[in-house]
Scaffold this motif. Structure first.
Motif, mmCIF file in Angstrom:
data_model
loop_
_atom_site.group_PDB
_atom_site.id
_atom_site.type_symbol
_atom_site.label_atom_id
_atom_site.label_comp_id
_atom_site.label_asym_id
_atom_site.label_seq_id
_atom_site.Cartn_x
_atom_site.Cartn_y
_atom_site.Cartn_z
ATOM 1 N N LEU A 336 0.824 -1.206 0.000
ATOM 2 C CA LEU A 336 0.000 0.000 0.000
ATOM 3 C C LEU A 336 0.861 1.261 0.000
ATOM 4 N N ARG A 337 2.061 1.147 0.546
ATOM 5 C CA ARG A 337 2.988 2.296 0.541
ATOM 6 C C ARG A 337 3.512 2.582 -0.856
ATOM 7 N N VAL A 338 3.917 1.526 -1.581
ATOM 8 C CA VAL A 338 4.563 1.737 -2.889
ATOM 9 C C VAL A 338 3.557 1.814 -4.034
ATOM 10 N N GLY A 339 2.321 1.387 -3.816
ATOM 11 C CA GLY A 339 1.322 1.394 -4.880
ATOM 12 C C GLY A 339 0.211 2.400 -4.613
ATOM 13 N N LYS A 340 -0.206 3.095 -5.660
ATOM 14 C CA LYS A 340 -1.358 3.987 -5.527
ATOM 15 C C LYS A 340 -2.622 3.174 -5.272
ATOM 16 N N LYS A 341 -2.700 2.018 -5.933
ATOM 17 C CA LYS A 341 -3.789 1.086 -5.687
ATOM 18 C C LYS A 341 -3.208 -0.319 -5.593
ATOM 19 N N VAL A 342 -3.836 -1.149 -4.788
ATOM 20 C CA VAL A 342 -3.385 -2.532 -4.614
ATOM 21 C C VAL A 342 -4.536 -3.465 -4.957
ATOM 22 N N ILE A 343 -4.266 -4.398 -5.889
ATOM 23 C CA ILE A 343 -5.252 -5.402 -6.269
ATOM 24 C C ILE A 343 -4.913 -6.704 -5.546
ATOM 25 N N GLY A 396 -7.383 0.679 8.185
ATOM 26 C CA GLY A 396 -7.734 1.970 7.614
ATOM 27 C C GLY A 396 -7.579 2.011 6.108
ATOM 28 N N VAL A 397 -7.893 0.895 5.462
ATOM 29 C CA VAL A 397 -7.733 0.759 4.012
ATOM 30 C C VAL A 397 -9.083 0.942 3.330
ATOM 31 N N THR A 398 -9.080 1.713 2.239
ATOM 32 C CA THR A 398 -10.299 1.917 1.460
ATOM 33 C C THR A 398 -10.489 0.779 0.464
ATOM 34 N N ILE A 399 -11.639 0.139 0.483
ATOM 35 C CA ILE A 399 -11.989 -0.873 -0.517
ATOM 36 C C ILE A 399 -12.721 -0.170 -1.653
ATOM 37 N N GLU A 400 -12.053 -0.038 -2.789
ATOM 38 C CA GLU A 400 -12.653 0.664 -3.928
ATOM 39 C C GLU A 400 -13.551 -0.255 -4.747
ATOM 40 N N LYS A 401 -13.170 -1.523 -4.862
ATOM 41 C CA LYS A 401 -14.001 -2.503 -5.544
ATOM 42 C C LYS A 401 -13.887 -3.838 -4.822
ATOM 43 N N ARG A 402 -14.995 -4.562 -4.800
ATOM 44 C CA ARG A 402 -15.045 -5.894 -4.183
ATOM 45 C C ARG A 402 -15.779 -6.797 -5.164
ATOM 46 N N ILE A 403 -15.050 -7.787 -5.737
ATOM 47 C CA ILE A 403 -15.622 -8.610 -6.803
ATOM 48 C C ILE A 403 -15.566 -10.085 -6.394
ATOM 49 N N PRO A 404 -16.653 -10.611 -5.824
ATOM 50 C CA PRO A 404 -16.695 -12.051 -5.495
ATOM 51 C C PRO A 404 -16.925 -12.856 -6.775
ATOM 52 N N LEU A 405 -16.239 -14.002 -6.911
ATOM 53 C CA LEU A 405 -16.275 -14.743 -8.171
ATOM 54 C C LEU A 405 -16.515 -16.238 -7.969
ATOM 55 N N VAL A 427 -9.950 -4.197 -5.007
ATOM 56 C CA VAL A 427 -9.102 -3.055 -5.360
ATOM 57 C C VAL A 427 -9.095 -2.136 -4.137
ATOM 58 N N THR A 428 -7.901 -1.912 -3.589
ATOM 59 C CA THR A 428 -7.785 -1.163 -2.337
ATOM 60 C C THR A 428 -6.821 -0.010 -2.483
ATOM 61 N N SER A 429 -6.884 0.928 -1.562
ATOM 62 C CA SER A 429 -5.944 2.060 -1.565
ATOM 63 C C SER A 429 -5.855 2.628 -0.150
#
Length: 431
Positions: A336-343, A396-405, A427-429
């Motif tokens: 999360l530090r090195v990435g703008k978004k983490v998948i 304290g991580v924002t979940i931008e997308k949650r895709i159950p498959l 997809v988190t940030s």
């Protein structure tokens, strides 16, 4: 050459080397030089019309040759075997097999090498220091434009892997195209001569991928499929790859941690022209990534990403990785530090099939998505979608997308996802 004349070098392969000699290596060089200088035939280097310092040069070679071997290889090759008798002679002549071997190496060296050359070459090696005229190793590589392949050997104590890794880290920190592999071998520094299969394929694949990058990417993707379409039984279908690829924009900088054989990065490089970096610990998978032409660093993600700047990647991918690491909180914080978004993608351990096996059979579940027995599983943590939701909330991580498959369907699970989803993509940030 890569530093001094950047336009001249397209690719550089650095094998079992160092940006500068350590005190230990300088010490071995110094002992070798002293053996030559102490030889009465040295004559201040003016020995060409007479017998030269052959004995001193032979001793220097013996000392140097010891540093090329490992304790394991010496024990396996010589042990404590005697060469010409079954009992000790109690004198100072060479008796042990390793002694007569060193005698032979010393004599052979004298017949093909010059003592003055030894003095000057070892001294030049002692003086060589990439950091000497730079504030850091990263700055030393600042102007380079070539692709780099850096190779070390696990048992090499003359040029230990940490010295090669230091160069790879500096190049990675500078955003350069670098791959690094630490080959598992018992042969010490001599492994560069004794590992022709592993090292040979690594070099040829790197050179080929440098000359024909698109061909290497496309060929390796096709080789994983039958007729570039139908997935073979040897390749496990990864439905999460298609969805992850759809989330990433063309030209993005992408770091895939635990990237496996590089299939996802290869597809992204071909389809979306991303700036790719991969991290993988398994040697065979590192070789597969080099074959594809993917910049790959052999590294344990649990040791952190100290040489990657904050938010230096548009996306960091943790695909089927988070459940395999010992300290998910530390790893997740670092990406999360090195990435703008983490998948993040992971199998859902709360899927109804897993629950049913646990309930009816009373044992650790084994399913298509979780095909491992408890004793040979790479998974060290067992999480559900609900667990990961709580984990993100705690950090304290924002979940931008949650895709159950479902396992083999791209359509998301819309009802009771924690029960019916076999895997999930998030997809988190974090600011």
């Amino acid at each position: 050459w890569a530093i001094g004349d950047p336009d001249f070098v397209k690719s550089a392969i650095v094998i079992a080397s160092s940006p500068r000699l350590s005190a230990q290596s300088i010490a071995f060089d110094a002992v070798g030089r002293n053996a030559i200088l102490a030889d009465p035939h040295c004559a201040g280097g003016q020995y060409h019309d007479q017998t030269g310092p052959d004995r001193g040069l032979a001793i220097a070679r013996m000392i140097g040759h010891i540093t090329y071997l490992s304790e394991h290889s010496m024990h396996k090759k010589f042990g404590r075997n005697l060469r010409k008798s079954e009992n000790y002679k109690y004198d100072f002549n060479s008796e042990f097999a390793v002694e007569t071997y060193l005698d032979y190496q010393g004599q052979q060296f004298v017949e093909r090498f010059d003592a003055n050359s030894y003095l000057y070459i070892t001294k030049a090696m002692d003086y060589f220091d990439l950091k000497k005229d730079n504030s850091s190793l990263r700055q030393a590589f600042e102007q380079t434009r070539s692709r780099f392949l850096i190779v070390s050997f696990t048992s090499d104590w003359l040029f230990p892997p940490a010295q090669s890794k230091e160069m790879a880290d500096a190049l990675l920190a500078g955003g350069k195209d670098v791959s690094y592999c630490n080959i598992e071998t018992p042969y010490g520094h001599d492994a560069f001569l004794l590992e022709p299969d592993t090292l040979g394929s690594l070099l040829s694949d790197f050179i080929h991928a440098t000359r024909h990058p698109d061909e290497a990417l496309a060929a390796q993707i096709c080789s994983a499929e039958d007729n570039c379409g139908k997935v073979t039984s040897l390749v496990r279908a990864r439905v999460d790859y298609a969805l992850i690829e759809s989330l990433i924009q063309p030209g993005n900088a992408v770091l895939d941690t635990g990237c496996g054989n590089g299939e996802l990065l290869a597809r992204l490089m071909l389809d979306k022209n991303i700036k790719a970096k991969g991290i993988e610990l398994d040697e065979k998978l590192v070789l597969a990534c080099v074959r594809r032409g993917i910049p790959i660093i052999q590294h344990d993600i649990e040791q952190g990403l100290a040489n990657c700047a904050d938010k230096s990647f548009d996306y960091v991918i943790l695909s089927q990785t988070v459940q395999t690491v010992r300290d998910p909180e530390k790893v997740f914080s670092e990406v999360l530090r090195v990435g703008k978004k983490v998948i993040v993608s992971f199998p859902n351990f709360a899927h109804w099939k897993a629950r049913l096996q646990l309930l009816t059979r009373g044992k650790a579940p084994v399913t298509e998505e979780l095909p491992f027995n408890w004793y040979d599983s790479p998974n060290t943590h067992f999480l559900s979608l609900r667990d990961f939701d709580n984990f993100c909330r705690k950090m304290g991580v924002t979940i931008e997308k949650r895709i159950p498959l479902h396992k083999n369907r791209l359509s998301p699970v819309n009802f009771a996802a924690n029960l019916f989803a076999e895997q999930a993509i998030y997809v988190t940030s974090r600011a």
